[in-house]
Design an enzyme around this catalytic site. Sequence first.
Site, PDB file in Angstrom:
ATOM      1  CG  HIS A 298      -1.884   1.143   1.239  1.00 55.54           C
ATOM      2  ND1 HIS A 298      -1.586   2.455   1.271  1.00 55.54           N
ATOM      3  CD2 HIS A 298      -3.229   0.939   0.863  1.00 55.54           C
ATOM      4  CE1 HIS A 298      -2.846   2.858   1.112  1.00 55.54           C
ATOM      5  NE2 HIS A 298      -4.030   2.101   1.040  1.00 55.54           N
ATOM      6  NE  ARG A 335      -5.206   0.476  -2.161  1.00 59.46           N
ATOM      7  CZ  ARG A 335      -6.011  -0.259  -1.043  1.00 59.46           C
ATOM      8  NH1 ARG A 335      -5.634  -1.490  -0.809  1.00 59.46           N
ATOM      9  NH2 ARG A 335      -6.752   0.643  -0.258  1.00 59.46           N
ATOM     10  CG  HIS A 438      -2.556  -3.002   2.449  1.00 56.15           C
ATOM     11  ND1 HIS A 438      -3.163  -2.819   3.782  1.00 56.15           N
ATOM     12  CD2 HIS A 438      -3.687  -2.762   1.668  1.00 56.15           C
ATOM     13  CE1 HIS A 438      -4.233  -2.438   4.081  1.00 56.15           C
ATOM     14  NE2 HIS A 438      -4.748  -2.412   2.581  1.00 56.15           N
ATOM     15  CG  HIS A 439      -5.112  -7.552   0.181  1.00 53.63           C
ATOM     16  ND1 HIS A 439      -6.336  -7.579   0.812  1.00 53.63           N
ATOM     17  CD2 HIS A 439      -5.471  -8.496  -0.640  1.00 53.63           C
ATOM     18  CE1 HIS A 439      -7.202  -8.232   0.666  1.00 53.63           C
ATOM     19  NE2 HIS A 439      -6.700  -8.920  -0.477  1.00 53.63           N
TER      20      HIS A 439
END
Length: 503
Positions: A298, A335, A438-439
């Site tokens: 991110h 992003r 982040h993910h």
Amino acid sequence: MKKMLSHALLLSSILLFSACANGSTSNSSSTLLSETKAITTDTTSGASVQEYTDPSQLKEEYDVIIIGSGGAGMSAAIQAKDAGANPVVFEKMPIAGGNTLKASAGMNASQTTFQKSQGIDDSNDLFFEETLKGGGGTNDQELLRYFVDHSSDAIDWLDSLGIKLDNLTTTGGMSEKRTHRPTDGSAVGEYLVDGLLRNIHEREIPLFVNANVTKINQTNNTIEGINLTINGEEKTIKSKTVIVATGGFGADMEMVIENKPELKGYVTTNQEGSTGDGIKMIQELGGQTVDLDQIQIHPTVDQTKSLLITEAVRGEGAILVNQNGERFFNEMETRDKVSEAIIAQPEQSAYLIFDAGVKERVKAIDFYEKQGLTISENSPETLAKAINTPDKNLTETLESWNQAVADKKDSAFHRETAMENDLSTGPFYAIKIAPGIHHTMGGIKINTNAQVINTENKEIPGLYAAGELTGRLHGNNRIGGNAVADIIIFGRQAGNQAASFIK
Ligand code: ADP
């Protein structure tokens, strides 16, 4: 990490307390909730285990076992219960909520009642196309189709649970206002977890914390239940169906580096329970994984506390400048691209710059301020001094940005969204940021029924997965606001399917 946890504990206490205080619980609330009331008056003690089901109430068998109490797990539980099954939720951490608690931007959805009433003309097809484009065309298109087509219904479902997301904003890569936030513009995660927990309590769905599931049991292709450690004791619990909703692996640095070595040394925004347990347990049963190397960083993470600065800050008008006080990229790009642009700066970091108007529209900024992350000054010149940037540069950057907003044309970087308001109302603010893990976008392969697919491309009967541990919905870049939509849409689907599986 400890700091993050104690913050989350405190937050959860406050949330549960406010849920009780605003009288939003129904009369049918279980005794669990009255216990909650008593305990959360003492916010300094954090969320106590007594908010959750007492371990002495653990049964030997349930209809549906749900592993993980983030947004996916809790949505699955509520839906399974409403479909007539008796589910249970096991959470390994001392509090419920997972990474969902930290979700900030909002929940993306198209053709919603709230969009229509605010005059936003959106379509599921456009949502599909923009998500596919943002994901580099590598998204699982069947999952994506199901996702966009059920997004509006998911917003209505949440509304029916008393979770209203009617304040709309935009995230990077989306051309329409389809990111749904709580009415006051605050971060979505805390509000969502609070509301889902309230519904879990109202339905008297057992939710055990400090309950670490270690294995899913299966014999002859039939799910038989799970093994878990609860309060240090090992137990085997039976069920014919299991929903795995254990989140991603962004807090397991070994697993991150194994799958993407270049991320060594990055900070993570993830809560410490996001260690890929569900992926590993499903792999043991022959489950298929996809795209494990697709790990999203991110762009705007505070590096001192690993705290994510919500995309809504840019969505409501902020710009990014480098140490020279100059813009360097379209802040509303996806992003991956914004992160790349920040890393390309000599300092590999940047400043989010905004004014009092943005602060007013994004409630989360009050929290960042309390955390000591914002630098504020009355004028662009003094702000420039405070962040050691040539003052002329920052002043000129703001002037030309405000002109671009007035002209509705950003000739420098071709930004097209989040240009409704200029940055001219003091005080002025800066937050220093750099990208952080982040993910995890890859994970377990599922079909549109949330059934787990094995390495031979066949469904594993009775085994469902939903949320961040699943893979390929987002392709190689997740759009902000799509994770919350994912956990609600596929959490619900998993709950419904598991309930009909046992009938
Ligand atoms: P999602 O967004 O997919 O719902 P979250 O990160 O919000 O994912 O929630 C996943 C939850 O699952 C977290 O609270 C995490 O602590 C919990 N969890 C992870 N592994 C286990 C496990 N082995 N047993 C029980 N709970 C787990």
